[in-house]
Enzyme design. Sequence first.
Site, PDB file in Angstrom:
ATOM      1  N   ASP A 166      63.027  63.144  15.532  1.00 11.97           N
ATOM      2  CA  ASP A 166      64.019  64.245  15.584  1.00 11.97           C
ATOM      3  C   ASP A 166      65.123  63.959  16.596  1.00 11.97           C
ATOM      4  OD1 ASP A 166      62.534  64.573  17.931  1.00 11.97           O
ATOM      5  OD2 ASP A 166      62.084  66.692  17.599  1.00 11.97           O
ATOM      6  N   TYR A 205      67.259  54.910  23.170  1.00 14.81           N
ATOM      7  CA  TYR A 205      66.166  54.981  22.188  1.00 14.81           C
ATOM      8  C   TYR A 205      66.626  55.685  20.914  1.00 14.81           C
ATOM      9  CZ  TYR A 205      62.147  57.043  19.774  1.00 14.81           C
ATOM     10  OH  TYR A 205      61.272  57.465  18.808  1.00 14.81           O
TER      11      TYR A 205
HETATM   12  P1  NAD Z   1      53.959  53.448  20.270  1.00 15.02           P
HETATM   13  O1  NAD Z   1      54.893  52.936  21.302  1.00 15.02           O
HETATM   14  O2  NAD Z   1      52.689  54.080  20.673  1.00 15.02           O
HETATM   15  O3  NAD Z   1      53.573  52.273  19.264  1.00 15.02           O
HETATM   16  C1  NAD Z   1      54.511  51.354  18.779  1.00 15.02           C
HETATM   17  C2  NAD Z   1      53.756  50.192  18.150  1.00 15.02           C
HETATM   18  O4  NAD Z   1      54.727  49.261  17.647  1.00 15.02           O
HETATM   19  C3  NAD Z   1      52.854  49.426  19.137  1.00 15.02           C
HETATM   20  O5  NAD Z   1      51.602  49.177  18.559  1.00 15.02           O
HETATM   21  C4  NAD Z   1      53.615  48.126  19.387  1.00 15.02           C
HETATM   22  O6  NAD Z   1      52.771  47.042  19.687  1.00 15.02           O
HETATM   23  C5  NAD Z   1      54.328  47.939  18.044  1.00 15.02           C
HETATM   24  N1  NAD Z   1      55.536  47.116  18.195  1.00 15.02           N
HETATM   25  C6  NAD Z   1      56.518  47.272  19.121  1.00 15.02           C
HETATM   26  N2  NAD Z   1      57.434  46.297  18.973  1.00 15.02           N
HETATM   27  C7  NAD Z   1      57.034  45.532  17.924  1.00 15.02           C
HETATM   28  C8  NAD Z   1      57.563  44.377  17.282  1.00 15.02           C
HETATM   29  N3  NAD Z   1      58.706  43.800  17.720  1.00 15.02           N
HETATM   30  N4  NAD Z   1      56.915  43.865  16.235  1.00 15.02           N
HETATM   31  C9  NAD Z   1      55.746  44.431  15.797  1.00 15.02           C
HETATM   32  N5  NAD Z   1      55.187  45.493  16.376  1.00 15.02           N
HETATM   33  C10 NAD Z   1      55.822  46.043  17.429  1.00 15.02           C
HETATM   34  O7  NAD Z   1      54.844  54.423  19.370  1.00 15.02           O
HETATM   35  P2  NAD Z   1      54.430  55.782  18.637  1.00 15.02           P
HETATM   36  O8  NAD Z   1      54.610  56.898  19.568  1.00 15.02           O
HETATM   37  O9  NAD Z   1      53.154  55.592  17.922  1.00 15.02           O
HETATM   38  O10 NAD Z   1      55.615  55.873  17.571  1.00 15.02           O
HETATM   39  C11 NAD Z   1      55.504  55.225  16.297  1.00 15.02           C
HETATM   40  C12 NAD Z   1      56.763  55.489  15.500  1.00 15.02           C
HETATM   41  O11 NAD Z   1      56.949  56.890  15.335  1.00 15.02           O
HETATM   42  C13 NAD Z   1      58.030  54.978  16.179  1.00 15.02           C
HETATM   43  O12 NAD Z   1      58.878  54.462  15.188  1.00 15.02           O
HETATM   44  C14 NAD Z   1      58.636  56.211  16.814  1.00 15.02           C
HETATM   45  O13 NAD Z   1      60.038  56.097  16.893  1.00 15.02           O
HETATM   46  C15 NAD Z   1      58.230  57.278  15.822  1.00 15.02           C
HETATM   47  N6  NAD Z   1      58.063  58.652  16.363  1.00 15.02           N
HETATM   48  C16 NAD Z   1      57.300  58.867  17.486  1.00 15.02           C
HETATM   49  C17 NAD Z   1      57.110  60.173  17.938  1.00 15.02           C
HETATM   50  C18 NAD Z   1      56.259  60.460  19.145  1.00 15.02           C
HETATM   51  O14 NAD Z   1      56.230  61.615  19.587  1.00 15.02           O
HETATM   52  N7  NAD Z   1      55.533  59.524  19.698  1.00 15.02           N
HETATM   53  C19 NAD Z   1      57.711  61.235  17.263  1.00 15.02           C
HETATM   54  C20 NAD Z   1      58.499  60.978  16.130  1.00 15.02           C
HETATM   55  C21 NAD Z   1      58.652  59.664  15.692  1.00 15.02           C
HETATM   56  O1  DAU Z   2      60.919  64.008  19.783  1.00 14.02           O
HETATM   57  C1  DAU Z   2      60.235  62.877  19.355  1.00 14.02           C
HETATM   58  C2  DAU Z   2      60.157  61.866  20.473  1.00 14.02           C
HETATM   59  O2  DAU Z   2      59.248  62.378  21.430  1.00 14.02           O
HETATM   60  C3  DAU Z   2      59.729  60.482  20.008  1.00 14.02           C
HETATM   61  O3  DAU Z   2      60.685  59.971  19.129  1.00 14.02           O
HETATM   62  C4  DAU Z   2      59.550  59.536  21.195  1.00 14.02           C
HETATM   63  O4  DAU Z   2      59.051  58.286  20.747  1.00 14.02           O
HETATM   64  C5  DAU Z   2      58.558  60.166  22.153  1.00 14.02           C
HETATM   65  O5  DAU Z   2      58.437  59.353  23.300  1.00 14.02           O
HETATM   66  C6  DAU Z   2      58.998  61.581  22.562  1.00 14.02           C
HETATM   67  O6  DAU Z   2      60.168  61.534  23.411  1.00 14.02           O
HETATM   68  P1  DAU Z   2      60.317  62.469  24.709  1.00 14.02           P
HETATM   69  O7  DAU Z   2      61.271  61.819  25.629  1.00 14.02           O
HETATM   70  O8  DAU Z   2      60.574  63.876  24.319  1.00 14.02           O
HETATM   71  O9  DAU Z   2      58.791  62.380  25.255  1.00 14.02           O
HETATM   72  P2  DAU Z   2      58.202  62.208  26.744  1.00 14.02           P
HETATM   73  O10 DAU Z   2      56.741  62.445  26.661  1.00 14.02           O
HETATM   74  O11 DAU Z   2      58.696  60.975  27.403  1.00 14.02           O
HETATM   75  O12 DAU Z   2      58.848  63.450  27.515  1.00 14.02           O
HETATM   76  C7  DAU Z   2      58.612  64.784  27.091  1.00 14.02           C
HETATM   77  C8  DAU Z   2      59.408  65.689  28.024  1.00 14.02           C
HETATM   78  O13 DAU Z   2      58.818  65.640  29.330  1.00 14.02           O
HETATM   79  C9  DAU Z   2      60.856  65.260  28.212  1.00 14.02           C
HETATM   80  O14 DAU Z   2      61.676  66.424  28.338  1.00 14.02           O
HETATM   81  C10 DAU Z   2      60.856  64.499  29.521  1.00 14.02           C
HETATM   82  C11 DAU Z   2      59.755  65.181  30.311  1.00 14.02           C
HETATM   83  N1  DAU Z   2      59.014  64.307  31.247  1.00 14.02           N
HETATM   84  C12 DAU Z   2      58.498  63.143  30.791  1.00 14.02           C
HETATM   85  C13 DAU Z   2      57.804  62.303  31.638  1.00 14.02           C
HETATM   86  C14 DAU Z   2      57.258  60.985  31.128  1.00 14.02           C
HETATM   87  C15 DAU Z   2      58.828  64.706  32.566  1.00 14.02           C
HETATM   88  O15 DAU Z   2      59.286  65.797  32.974  1.00 14.02           O
HETATM   89  N2  DAU Z   2      58.136  63.872  33.391  1.00 14.02           N
HETATM   90  C16 DAU Z   2      57.630  62.678  33.003  1.00 14.02           C
HETATM   91  O16 DAU Z   2      57.030  61.952  33.836  1.00 14.02           O
END
Ligand code: NAD
Ligand code: DAU
Length: 362
Positions: free
Chosen positions: A146, A170
Site C-alpha cells: 500500500d 522502498y
Molecule cells: P522479507 O524481507 O521478510 O522477505 C523478503 C525475502 O526476499 C527474503 O527471504 C529474502 O531472502 C528474499 N530476497 C531478497 N532479495 C532477493 C534477491 N535479490 N533474490 C532472491 N531473493 C531475495 O519481506 P516480507 O515482509 O515477507 O515481504 C514480502 C513481499 O511482500 C515484498 O515484496 C514486500 O514488498 C511485500 N509486502 C510486505 C508487507 C509487510 O508488511 N511486510 C506488506 C505488503 C507487501
Molecule cells: O504498509 C506495508 C509496508 O509495511 C510493507 O510494504 C513494508 O515491507 C513493511 O516493512 C511495512 O512498512 P512500515 O514502515 O510501515 O513498517 P515498520 O514495521 O518498519 O514500521 C511500522 C511503523 O512503526 C512506522 O510508522 C514506523 C514505526 N516504527 C518502526 C520501527 C522499526 C517505530 O516507531 N519504531 C521502530 O523502531
Amino acid sequence: MPNKFASKSENMENKKKILITGGAGFIGSHVVRLFVTKYPHYHIYNLDKLTYAGNLENLKDIEGHKHYEFIKGDITDAPFIQRLFEETRPDAVIHLAAESHVDRSIKDPLSFINTNIIGTVNLLNAAKAIWEPEMDKHLFYHISTDEVYGSLDHGGFFLETTPYDPQSPYSASKASSDHFVRAWRNTYKIPIMISNCSNNYGPYQFPEKLIPLCINNIKNNKPLPIYGKGENVRDWLYVVDHARAIDLIFHQGKIGETYNIGGFNEWKNIDIVQLLCRIMDQKLGRAEGTSEKLITFVKDRAGHDLRYAIDAHKIMNELGWQPSLQFEEGLEKTVDWYLANESWLQNVTSGNYQKYYEEQYK
Ligand code: NAD
Ligand code: DAU
C-alpha cells in the site's frame, strides 16, 4: 470468470509448476506453506537468495515435502534467472522477493533499486521468453504494498485507483516495479495481477519491523524506540490472512487487475506498543505497567508517512475474502509464537542484527 489456475489436475505429468520468489522470507514462507499443503497437485519452487531476511528455518515443517523444491538464487542475476526459467519452465510466478524494510532503504537505496526493480524486470523478461507464444496459459502475480499510494492525512482510504505517490526509496522501488509489471502486460501481453497489501504482522517476521522488534525488546527489558510522537497510523493484517488473500487472487482474480488487501484495522504506533506491553506483562507474569516504562521516543524516520489505510471492498465483494482474526487475537497469537520460538529469535538476532541495531538506534 476464474483464471486458468482455478482448474485442478491430479495427473503427475500435468502438475502445474509454480515459482514463488522470496519464499524464505516472512510473508513468502506463509504463502509457500499454504500452497504446498493445500495444493498437492502443484509443484512449488521456492526461489530465494537467503539475504539477512530469508531463513529456511521458516519452512522446516514442509522442507521434505515431495512437491516442494528450494532454489537458492538471486533475482538480480539475469543470466541465472533466464537459465532457471528455461530449466524449470514454471507455469506461473508469485513474486514476493524484495528488500522490504523502509529504514534500510533510507540508508542504502541502491540495493532496493537493484532487487525490487531490476530483479522484477529480470523475472518478467525470463517469463516472457519461455511463455511466448502461449502467454494466456500463464500468470505473473506481483505482490506489492500500500506504500506505493503515498501517505494519507487523517481521512480517506487507498483505493485501487488512487494515483501512485511513493515517498520513500522502498516505496518508490515497489511503485516502479508495479509500473514495469503493468508495462509488460500492455507491451508483451504477459498475463499479470498485482495486489497491494497493508502492514502484516505474525510469526516469522524479522525483528527489524515494529511489532517483532518490540516483542523482542520487551522480553529483554530493552528500550522500545518509538519514532517521533508515535502518532503515525498503520493498517495491520495478520500474515496468514494475507496469504489466504494471495491464494484467492491467484486462483480467482481477473487477469490485469489490481486488488488492495487490508483489514480495516488502523492503529497509532503508540497504541499498538502500549497494547503489546499489556499483553506481554500478562504473559511474562510482570506487574501491570512494567513494560510501558520501556517506551522511549526517538528521532523520527526521515520522510515518515503519516497514515496508511486500505479500502479492501474490491477483494471482499468480488472474491469474498475476509480477514479471519481480530487484531487483539492476532497480536496475542503472535506474542505466543515469539515466546515459544526463542531459538528462532536468538538465531536471527545474533551476528549482523546487532550491528544493524546499533547503527539504526545509536
Ligand atoms: P522479507 O524481507 O521478510 O522477505 C523478503 C525475502 O526476499 C527474503 O527471504 C529474502 O531472502 C528474499 N530476497 C531478497 N532479495 C532477493 C534477491 N535479490 N533474490 C532472491 N531473493 C531475495 O519481506 P516480507 O515482509 O515477507 O515481504 C514480502 C513481499 O511482500 C515484498 O515484496 C514486500 O514488498 C511485500 N509486502 C510486505 C508487507 C509487510 O508488511 N511486510 C506488506 C505488503 C507487501
Ligand atoms: O504498509 C506495508 C509496508 O509495511 C510493507 O510494504 C513494508 O515491507 C513493511 O516493512 C511495512 O512498512 P512500515 O514502515 O510501515 O513498517 P515498520 O514495521 O518498519 O514500521 C511500522 C511503523 O512503526 C512506522 O510508522 C514506523 C514505526 N516504527 C518502526 C520501527 C522499526 C517505530 O516507531 N519504531 C521502530 O523502531
